[in-house]
Design a protein around this motif. Sequence first.
Motif, PDB file in Angstrom:
ATOM      1  N   MET A 117       9.135  -3.156  -0.101  1.00 19.62           N
ATOM      2  CA  MET A 117       9.161  -4.245  -1.067  1.00 19.62           C
ATOM      3  C   MET A 117       7.800  -4.918  -1.227  1.00 19.62           C
ATOM      4  O   MET A 117       7.481  -5.448  -2.293  1.00 19.62           O
ATOM      5  N   ALA A 118       6.984  -4.893  -0.173  1.00 17.50           N
ATOM      6  CA  ALA A 118       5.655  -5.494  -0.270  1.00 17.50           C
ATOM      7  C   ALA A 118       4.822  -4.792  -1.334  1.00 17.50           C
ATOM      8  O   ALA A 118       4.045  -5.425  -2.053  1.00 17.50           O
ATOM      9  N   VAL A 119       4.968  -3.485  -1.448  1.00 17.62           N
ATOM     10  CA  VAL A 119       4.238  -2.727  -2.473  1.00 17.62           C
ATOM     11  C   VAL A 119       4.746  -3.102  -3.855  1.00 17.62           C
ATOM     12  O   VAL A 119       3.962  -3.292  -4.795  1.00 17.62           O
ATOM     13  N   ARG A 120       6.065  -3.227  -3.979  1.00 19.99           N
ATOM     14  CA  ARG A 120       6.638  -3.595  -5.286  1.00 19.99           C
ATOM     15  C   ARG A 120       6.141  -4.971  -5.722  1.00 19.99           C
ATOM     16  O   ARG A 120       5.848  -5.194  -6.905  1.00 19.99           O
ATOM     17  N   LYS A 121       6.044  -5.902  -4.776  1.00 15.71           N
ATOM     18  CA  LYS A 121       5.550  -7.240  -5.101  1.00 15.71           C
ATOM     19  C   LYS A 121       4.109  -7.191  -5.578  1.00 15.71           C
ATOM     20  O   LYS A 121       3.743  -7.867  -6.557  1.00 15.71           O
ATOM     21  N   LEU A 122       3.289  -6.384  -4.927  1.00 18.90           N
ATOM     22  CA  LEU A 122       1.889  -6.284  -5.335  1.00 18.90           C
ATOM     23  C   LEU A 122       1.773  -5.646  -6.709  1.00 18.90           C
ATOM     24  O   LEU A 122       0.970  -6.090  -7.545  1.00 18.90           O
ATOM     25  N   ALA A 143      -1.813  -4.989   3.009  1.00 17.76           N
ATOM     26  CA  ALA A 143      -1.657  -5.496   4.381  1.00 17.76           C
ATOM     27  C   ALA A 143      -1.167  -6.945   4.373  1.00 17.76           C
ATOM     28  O   ALA A 143      -0.273  -7.318   5.154  1.00 17.76           O
ATOM     29  N   VAL A 144      -1.736  -7.756   3.495  1.00 22.16           N
ATOM     30  CA  VAL A 144      -1.362  -9.170   3.423  1.00 22.16           C
ATOM     31  C   VAL A 144       0.090  -9.326   2.977  1.00 22.16           C
ATOM     32  O   VAL A 144       0.847 -10.146   3.528  1.00 22.16           O
ATOM     33  N   GLU A 145       0.507  -8.529   1.990  1.00 24.07           N
ATOM     34  CA  GLU A 145       1.886  -8.617   1.499  1.00 24.07           C
ATOM     35  C   GLU A 145       2.884  -8.202   2.577  1.00 24.07           C
ATOM     36  O   GLU A 145       3.940  -8.832   2.740  1.00 24.07           O
ATOM     37  N   ILE A 146       2.572  -7.156   3.318  1.00 22.38           N
ATOM     38  CA  ILE A 146       3.477  -6.696   4.372  1.00 22.38           C
ATOM     39  C   ILE A 146       3.647  -7.767   5.440  1.00 22.38           C
ATOM     40  O   ILE A 146       4.768  -8.058   5.887  1.00 22.38           O
ATOM     41  N   ILE A 147       2.545  -8.389   5.854  1.00 23.00           N
ATOM     42  CA  ILE A 147       2.628  -9.442   6.873  1.00 23.00           C
ATOM     43  C   ILE A 147       3.337 -10.670   6.313  1.00 23.00           C
ATOM     44  O   ILE A 147       4.131 -11.319   7.006  1.00 23.00           O
ATOM     45  N   ARG A 221      -8.319 -11.916   8.224  1.00 18.17           N
ATOM     46  CA  ARG A 221      -8.291 -12.799   9.392  1.00 18.17           C
ATOM     47  C   ARG A 221      -7.131 -13.778   9.289  1.00 18.17           C
ATOM     48  O   ARG A 221      -6.432 -14.047  10.274  1.00 18.17           O
ATOM     49  N   HIS A 222      -6.920 -14.300   8.086  1.00 16.06           N
ATOM     50  CA  HIS A 222      -5.821 -15.238   7.873  1.00 16.06           C
ATOM     51  C   HIS A 222      -4.482 -14.540   8.097  1.00 16.06           C
ATOM     52  O   HIS A 222      -3.578 -15.085   8.760  1.00 16.06           O
ATOM     53  N   ALA A 223      -4.345 -13.319   7.558  1.00 18.05           N
ATOM     54  CA  ALA A 223      -3.105 -12.558   7.752  1.00 18.05           C
ATOM     55  C   ALA A 223      -2.917 -12.191   9.214  1.00 18.05           C
ATOM     56  O   ALA A 223      -1.799 -12.220   9.740  1.00 18.05           O
TER      57      ALA A 223
END
Length: 320
Positions: A117-122, A143-147, A221-223
């Motif tokens: 779903m993280a890919v779909r959101k991006l 990477a940020v969306e998955i986290i 770094r934030h993620a």
Amino acid sequence: MSNSFIIDARYLDPDHEAKSPQDVQGEIDEPIWLHVNVADDGAAEQLAKAAPYMDSAMIEALCAADTRPHVEDFGKEYLIILRGMNMNPEAEPDDMVSLRIWSDGKHVISAERRPVMAVRKLIDKLKASDKPVTASEVVVSLAVEIIGNMAGPIGKLLDDIDELEIAALEGKPGDLRSHLNSLRETVLFIRRYLVPMKQAISQLQGLAQDWLGDKATRRLRHAGDHLARHIEDLDAAREQLQFQHEEMLAAISDKLNRNMYTLSIVAAIFLPLGFLTGLLGINVGGMPGADDATAFWWVAGGCAAIAICQLLYFRRGGWF
């Protein structure tokens, strides 16, 4: 080539207009992002046709059935394996899905075996913004969306643990022990993948300065900080569940001890009574009261008197 193989494709160059996935596939010189489904048989052959600039080792890595989060640096190419929460309908979030990403700084190939779903959101965000992105921005954004998708399921898991503890303290009926074991299994399974995920993000941060740039480094770094907090929450949850498990075992042990204590008192009361009735029940001559019609009531009254004396003795001694 199967239409379901390429899920989405887009140019990463602002000079290109969006095209269908079939039009974008196979472009060697153009910067593109292909997101593909490698669950079906023959996915490696299809990927080789869609991305002829990839060598066979990278194709095999993207199509691998079992993967753990890690980052590999091949000089000018990078292989990134990540794990995300399973946000598909009727799926358990801890049944984590894998996302494989390959990039040479110009092209990006991401592969999945189950929907991520993280890919779909991006993809939806890129379609909505209609802004050009670079290969490094795609990699970091994935990477940020998955986290980012981990916050909801992990928060719900922590709430379930708190509710279980409240139910245990209030003594609510239910199979609390089975629920506790299920939560422990979920926490351990998620943490099993998040720890190597943290290492993978740290490796990716190490590459970020030269390959991804300062902005991407800050985002990573934030993620990474969010991911570290998730791991800390899971560690705290594991300790909380361990404490609850010990409390349940202690409660079960206390209940068992109370039952054994009660049985011990009952056995202590009936031990002399059993001896007396057994002695009077032997089938030999000369037993007193054998011919007396009132002898039974004298024996029964004597047993009752002995039982009452024992109860008074135990009560005075603080046994109950």
